[in-house]
Design a protein around this motif. Structure first.
Motif, mmCIF file in Angstrom:
data_model
loop_
_atom_site.group_PDB
_atom_site.id
_atom_site.type_symbol
_atom_site.label_atom_id
_atom_site.label_comp_id
_atom_site.label_asym_id
_atom_site.label_seq_id
_atom_site.Cartn_x
_atom_site.Cartn_y
_atom_site.Cartn_z
ATOM 1 N N PHE A 1 4.860 1.918 -7.905
ATOM 2 C CA PHE A 1 4.382 0.549 -7.768
ATOM 3 C C PHE A 1 4.852 -0.059 -6.440
ATOM 4 C CE2 PHE A 1 3.586 -3.846 -8.730
ATOM 5 C CZ PHE A 1 2.647 -3.860 -9.742
ATOM 6 N N ASP A 2 6.152 0.115 -6.140
ATOM 7 C CA ASP A 2 6.699 -0.458 -4.907
ATOM 8 C C ASP A 2 6.042 0.155 -3.667
ATOM 9 O OD1 ASP A 2 8.328 -2.002 -6.451
ATOM 10 O OD2 ASP A 2 10.096 -0.720 -6.238
ATOM 11 N N TRP A 3 5.805 1.458 -3.715
ATOM 12 C CA TRP A 3 5.175 2.146 -2.582
ATOM 13 C C TRP A 3 3.757 1.614 -2.367
ATOM 14 C CZ3 TRP A 3 0.898 5.213 -1.674
ATOM 15 C CH2 TRP A 3 0.909 5.968 -0.507
ATOM 16 N N ILE A 4 3.045 1.401 -3.459
ATOM 17 C CA ILE A 4 1.673 0.878 -3.356
ATOM 18 C C ILE A 4 1.674 -0.500 -2.702
ATOM 19 C CG2 ILE A 4 -0.325 0.093 -4.688
ATOM 20 C CD1 ILE A 4 0.445 2.230 -6.774
ATOM 21 N N MET A 5 2.584 -1.370 -3.157
ATOM 22 C CA MET A 5 2.656 -2.720 -2.596
ATOM 23 C C MET A 5 3.024 -2.681 -1.115
ATOM 24 S SD MET A 5 1.743 -4.616 -5.103
ATOM 25 C CE MET A 5 2.173 -6.272 -4.586
ATOM 26 N N ASP B 1 -3.818 0.017 6.063
ATOM 27 C CA ASP B 1 -4.479 1.294 6.346
ATOM 28 C C ASP B 1 -5.505 1.652 5.270
ATOM 29 O OD1 ASP B 1 -2.963 1.518 8.607
ATOM 30 O OD2 ASP B 1 -1.426 2.788 7.671
ATOM 31 N N LYS B 2 -5.225 1.207 4.047
ATOM 32 C CA LYS B 2 -6.118 1.536 2.938
ATOM 33 C C LYS B 2 -6.184 0.331 2.010
ATOM 34 C CE LYS B 2 -7.117 5.661 0.185
ATOM 35 N NZ LYS B 2 -6.594 6.972 -0.285
ATOM 36 N N PRO B 3 -7.348 -0.047 1.533
ATOM 37 C CA PRO B 3 -7.435 -1.226 0.664
ATOM 38 C C PRO B 3 -6.673 -1.007 -0.648
ATOM 39 C CG PRO B 3 -9.538 -0.070 0.748
ATOM 40 C CD PRO B 3 -8.671 0.544 1.808
ATOM 41 N N VAL C 1 -4.491 1.818 -5.749
ATOM 42 C CA VAL C 1 -4.207 1.821 -7.191
ATOM 43 C C VAL C 1 -4.989 2.930 -7.885
ATOM 44 C CG1 VAL C 1 -4.281 0.479 -9.317
ATOM 45 C CG2 VAL C 1 -3.687 -0.643 -7.167
ATOM 46 N N THR C 2 -6.246 3.095 -7.492
ATOM 47 C CA THR C 2 -7.061 4.170 -8.075
ATOM 48 C C THR C 2 -6.449 5.535 -7.780
ATOM 49 O OG1 THR C 2 -9.061 2.818 -7.846
ATOM 50 C CG2 THR C 2 -9.354 5.198 -8.151
ATOM 51 N N ASP C 3 -5.984 5.725 -6.560
ATOM 52 C CA ASP C 3 -5.328 6.992 -6.197
ATOM 53 C C ASP C 3 -4.063 7.210 -7.029
ATOM 54 O OD1 ASP C 3 -7.279 7.438 -4.337
ATOM 55 O OD2 ASP C 3 -6.053 6.853 -2.601
ATOM 56 N N GLU D 1 -11.712 -8.134 -6.068
ATOM 57 C CA GLU D 1 -11.485 -8.455 -4.670
ATOM 58 C C GLU D 1 -10.041 -8.075 -4.344
ATOM 59 O OE1 GLU D 1 -13.518 -9.623 -2.389
ATOM 60 O OE2 GLU D 1 -15.227 -9.672 -3.764
ATOM 61 N N PRO D 2 -9.777 -7.502 -3.156
ATOM 62 C CA PRO D 2 -8.406 -7.071 -2.840
ATOM 63 C C PRO D 2 -7.350 -8.153 -3.057
ATOM 64 C CG PRO D 2 -9.938 -6.220 -1.204
ATOM 65 C CD PRO D 2 -10.733 -7.135 -2.084
ATOM 66 N N GLN D 3 -7.668 -9.410 -2.711
ATOM 67 C CA GLN D 3 -6.675 -10.470 -2.854
ATOM 68 C C GLN D 3 -6.390 -10.768 -4.321
ATOM 69 O OE1 GLN D 3 -4.852 -11.873 -0.306
ATOM 70 N NE2 GLN D 3 -3.661 -12.571 -2.078
ATOM 71 N N VAL D 4 -7.436 -10.733 -5.139
ATOM 72 C CA VAL D 4 -7.254 -10.980 -6.571
ATOM 73 C C VAL D 4 -6.380 -9.889 -7.184
ATOM 74 C CG1 VAL D 4 -8.428 -11.118 -8.809
ATOM 75 C CG2 VAL D 4 -9.395 -12.279 -6.818
ATOM 76 N N LEU D 5 -6.659 -8.623 -6.816
ATOM 77 C CA LEU D 5 -5.855 -7.514 -7.330
ATOM 78 C C LEU D 5 -4.410 -7.618 -6.839
ATOM 79 C CD1 LEU D 5 -5.657 -4.905 -8.910
ATOM 80 C CD2 LEU D 5 -6.450 -3.676 -6.884
ATOM 81 N N GLU D 6 -4.233 -8.013 -5.579
ATOM 82 C CA GLU D 6 -2.877 -8.169 -5.053
ATOM 83 C C GLU D 6 -2.120 -9.249 -5.817
ATOM 84 O OE1 GLU D 6 -0.557 -9.416 -0.922
ATOM 85 O OE2 GLU D 6 -2.654 -8.773 -0.832
ATOM 86 N N ASP D 7 -2.784 -10.367 -6.097
ATOM 87 C CA ASP D 7 -2.141 -11.443 -6.869
ATOM 88 C C ASP D 7 -1.748 -10.948 -8.254
ATOM 89 O OD1 ASP D 7 -2.484 -13.149 -4.749
ATOM 90 O OD2 ASP D 7 -4.292 -14.105 -5.552
#
Length: 720
Positions: free
Chosen positions: A99-103, A110-112, A117-119, A143-149
């Motif tokens: 999780f921390d690495w993804i964030m 570099d990657k959305p 998360v899918t990877d 949307e990337p921002q919604v998923l980030e939130d």
């Protein structure tokens, strides 16, 4: 064994978790609202995020354990392998699934984030075979921002430090909320946890093969694991879980639910009416289920030769060659899957216990086996999407010979806790109390006595814990009073204000001071007697029923005085809050000269009054906890004063097979236990009743607001 600890007596320890659950749901639901997604779109991805965060928490804990075991010489200092994590009930996470690495990678751009998360989900599936094809991967809908939130929501420090139990609760809470919203198959994938726990409490699935032929989200397996681990066992070594479910999406939820709890199980996709994937007839140690009720479309031709699973015959076939009602198919299945000492516990429609015609014939044959152990009636509104009452059935193929001609009937319809306007459940203590009736039925008096002993111990602990919040209350009240007294002194000296205008404020202050004096006196006296109670013969709660009754009797007058103190605290805070508005009213039309002579910072006093209300709630809640456990102990000892099973009108009766035969083979508890006589309830829970009324009112208000919004929207559409 004692299942009580699994449900935690210290209910206050879950108060913060309940708030956390509600806050998380509210925030996640707001994100969904902002993303224009429906519940059916986003509920699996949200569960996936919870899973991902919990997987990392478990991974981090396992990593620390491995390091500690190496340092202590409990394992060789070699390269860590995946199995080291699996043994510690953690998934061996590759870096890209952390999780921390993804964030961290998301910030690089570099990657959305949806792709990251899918990877991660794919990487976990490659590492952990039971999850292959299970985890959600449709994060591109966000949307990337919604998923980030959303991910930041589940990445707070509180969540990062959460234990397995806390995460399990959060996961189950979200399942329940999605059920309420009918996000999936009308919520049928989720059985309320209090019903599952009640099943576990009675059958105590602590070993062997545990089978749920209608497994839904796998809650039966999770609660079985909690029970095993509370007893000091290792679930992986003690039990094997088997499940069957017809819906592929629900199977995915179940496998995620097991994984988020560090469990595995063999869950097959099948329609149980027609398929028996695990070939467990006569082989299960425990069967647990909440099957669909009153199904009437089962093809009789396809099942009529399945005599292994339907040893009591079909319950009735209509002209279309369909089984008229599938309830007794399930009941027969549950019995047939048990081995010679197996136990079953399942939820069933309340109609089934007294159904007639072919169903009655099947019921008679089942009752005649002597394996029907306990029947328990549950009131309505325990389900999230159905308001109907239900019954819990319990079989015991290994039932002692002396009990085989009796069935324990428990009518628990008057035992419940109101969660909101449409949902009820059991409080942990209510579950324990109902379970203790079964203990007495099984001759396990020591467990009953131990439960009462724990309640008495909790009375000591909770009353002792009242001192800090009361001191904070009194300190805050003193601060408010100091400011009020300073103003009153100036008011009394002030010649610019008429005596008639001063009178309301001075009278209110005098009333507050008199109430404060009375409170301090009563509080000091009560505390002296509570200390004496705790340090006397009740310092170590007694372990036999007679002295337990004496201990309860000794505390009863103290409980009444605590109730009185609660009323005094409410009055004090109400009186303290009256003065500030009176002062504001006086000064609102006063001259500048008066305002200068009588300075009063209403904002400062307002902040302190708000703080006073908060500490009032905290102090009163703590005071009520001592009374609460006194009430629980009283509930038990008033009904079973000697720690022996007796018939209690309106609650429980041990019924012979002869009585059941005379009642046309009915298994409805209410038909036997009768009605409790009307009497004045000295332990009437006024606070709980007021809470229930408040919950009901809050629910109605929320519905009113929602309806008003819909009416307004419809009106605007008509106008357009």
């Amino acid at each position: 064994m004692d299942c009580w600890g699994a449900w935690r007596m210290d209910g206050s320890s879950f108060a913060d978790i309940e708030k956390l659950e509600a806050d998380l749901w509210s925030a996640a639901d707001n994100l969904r609202a902002n993303s224009k997604l429906t519940s059916s779109d986003y509920f699996m991805p949200v569960l996936g995020i919870i899973f991902l965060r919990h997987a990392e928490n478990r991974f981090d804990v396992a990593t620390r354990q491995i390091e500690e075991d190496k340092a202590a010489g409990r394992m060789p200092k070699r390269k860590v392998i995946d199995q080291d994590y699996v043994r510690r009930r953690a998934l061996p996470l590759p870096d890209e699934a952390r999780f921390d690495w993804i964030m961290q990678m998301a910030t690089s751009g570099d990657k959305p984030l949806p792709a990251l998360v899918t990877d991660a989900m794919r990487a976990i599936e490659e590492k952990f075979d039971p999850l292959k094809g299970v985890l959600p991967k449709d994060y591109g809908i966000f949307e990337p921002q919604v998923l980030e939130d959303l991910m930041r929501l589940f990445n707070s420090e509180q969540i990062r430090q959460a234990t397995g139990d806390v995460f399990g609760r959060i996961y189950e809470y979200f399942l329940a909320r999605f059920s309420i919203q009918k996000a999936h198959d009308n919520g049928e994938f989720f059985t309320p946890s209090s019903l599952v726990q009640m099943l576990v409490n009675v059958i105590e699935p602590d070993h062997g093969k545990v089978f749920d032929p209608a497994c839904g989200s796998g809650g039966m397996f999770v609660q079985s694991s909690h029970f095993i681990e509370h007893e000091g066992g290792d679930t992986a070594k003690r039990a094997v879980f088997y499940g069957q479910e017809k819906n592929p999406d629900t199977i995915r939820i179940a496998k995620m639910n097991l994984a988020v709890h560090g469990l595995t199980g063999e869950i097959g996709e099948a329609i149980t009416y027609y398929e028996d994937q695990h070939n467990l007839v006569g082989g299960a140690d425990f069967v647990m289920a909440n099957p669909p009720f009153n199904v009437d479309l089962v093809d009789a031709e396809r099942i009529k030769t399945d005599t292994d699973r339907l040893p009591f015959g079909l319950p009735g076939v209509n002209k279309q060659k369909k089984v008229a009602n599938g309830n007794y198919l399930w009941i027969s299945y549950f019995w047939s899957y048990l081995n010679e000492k197996g136990r079953a516990g399942f939820v069933m429609s309340s109609q089934a216990s007294s159904a007639g015609h072919g169903e009655k014939d099947v019921r008679e044959r089942i009752v005649r086996t002597g394996d029907v152990d306990v029947m328990m009636s549950i009131r309505s509104n325990f389900f999230y999407t159905r308001s109907v009452p239900c019954e819990l059935w319990f079989f015991d193929r290994g039932k002692p010979k002396a009990q085989r001609d009796h069935v324990l009937m428990v009518d628990a319809r008057s035992v419940y806790r109101k969660v909101n306007r449409t949902i009820n459940d059991f409080a942990p203590e209510q579950m324990a109390n109902l379970s203790s009736i079964v203990w007495l039925y099984r001759g396990q008096k020591k467990r009953f006595v131990a439960l009462v002993q724990r309640y008495l111990h909790s009375i000591n602990i909770e009353t002792q814990g009242c001192e800090p919040p009361l001191q904070e209350l009194e300190s805050t009240l003193d601060s408010v009073n100091d400011k009020t007294s300073a103003f009153v002194k100036e008011l009394q000296r002030c010649k610019l204000v008429a005596d008639a205008e001063k009178e309301p404020i001075l009278a209110a202050v005098t009333e507050l001071q008199e109430a404060d004096t009375a409170y301090r006196k009563d509080r000091q006296s009560l505390w002296k007697d509570l200390v004496a109670y705790r340090k006397g013969k009740n310092e170590k709660p007694p372990a036999t029923t007679k002295p337990q009754r004496s201990a309860l009797a000794a505390f009863t007058p103290l409980a009444e005085r605590i109730r009185g103190l609660i009323k005094q605290i409410d009055l004090l805070c109400k009186l303290a809050g009256r003065i500030s508005p009176l002062v504001a009213s006086l000064l609102s039309d006063a001259s500048d000269e008066v305002k200068e002579a009588l300075p009063f910072d209403r904002r400062v006093v307002g902040r302190e009054l708000k703080q006073l209300d908060e500490v009032r709630k905290s102090a009163i809640e703590q005071l009520r906890r001592g009374i609460y456990f006194h009430r629980q102990a009283s509930w038990l000892l008033e009904r079973f004063p000697d720690g022996k099973l007796v018939d209690v009108a309106g609650l429980v009766k041990l019924v012979s097979l002869a009585e059941i035969e005379a009642a046309d083979w009915s298994l409805t508890p209410g038909r036997y236990v009768g009605v409790a006589p009307a009497e004045v309830d000295e332990n009437f829970d006024f606070d709980q009743t007021m809470h229930d009324i408040h919950v009901e009112l809050a629910g109605l208000n929320a519905e009113a607001v929602e309806l008003a919004a819909k009416i307004q929207a419809n009106y605007e559409e008509m106008v357009v």
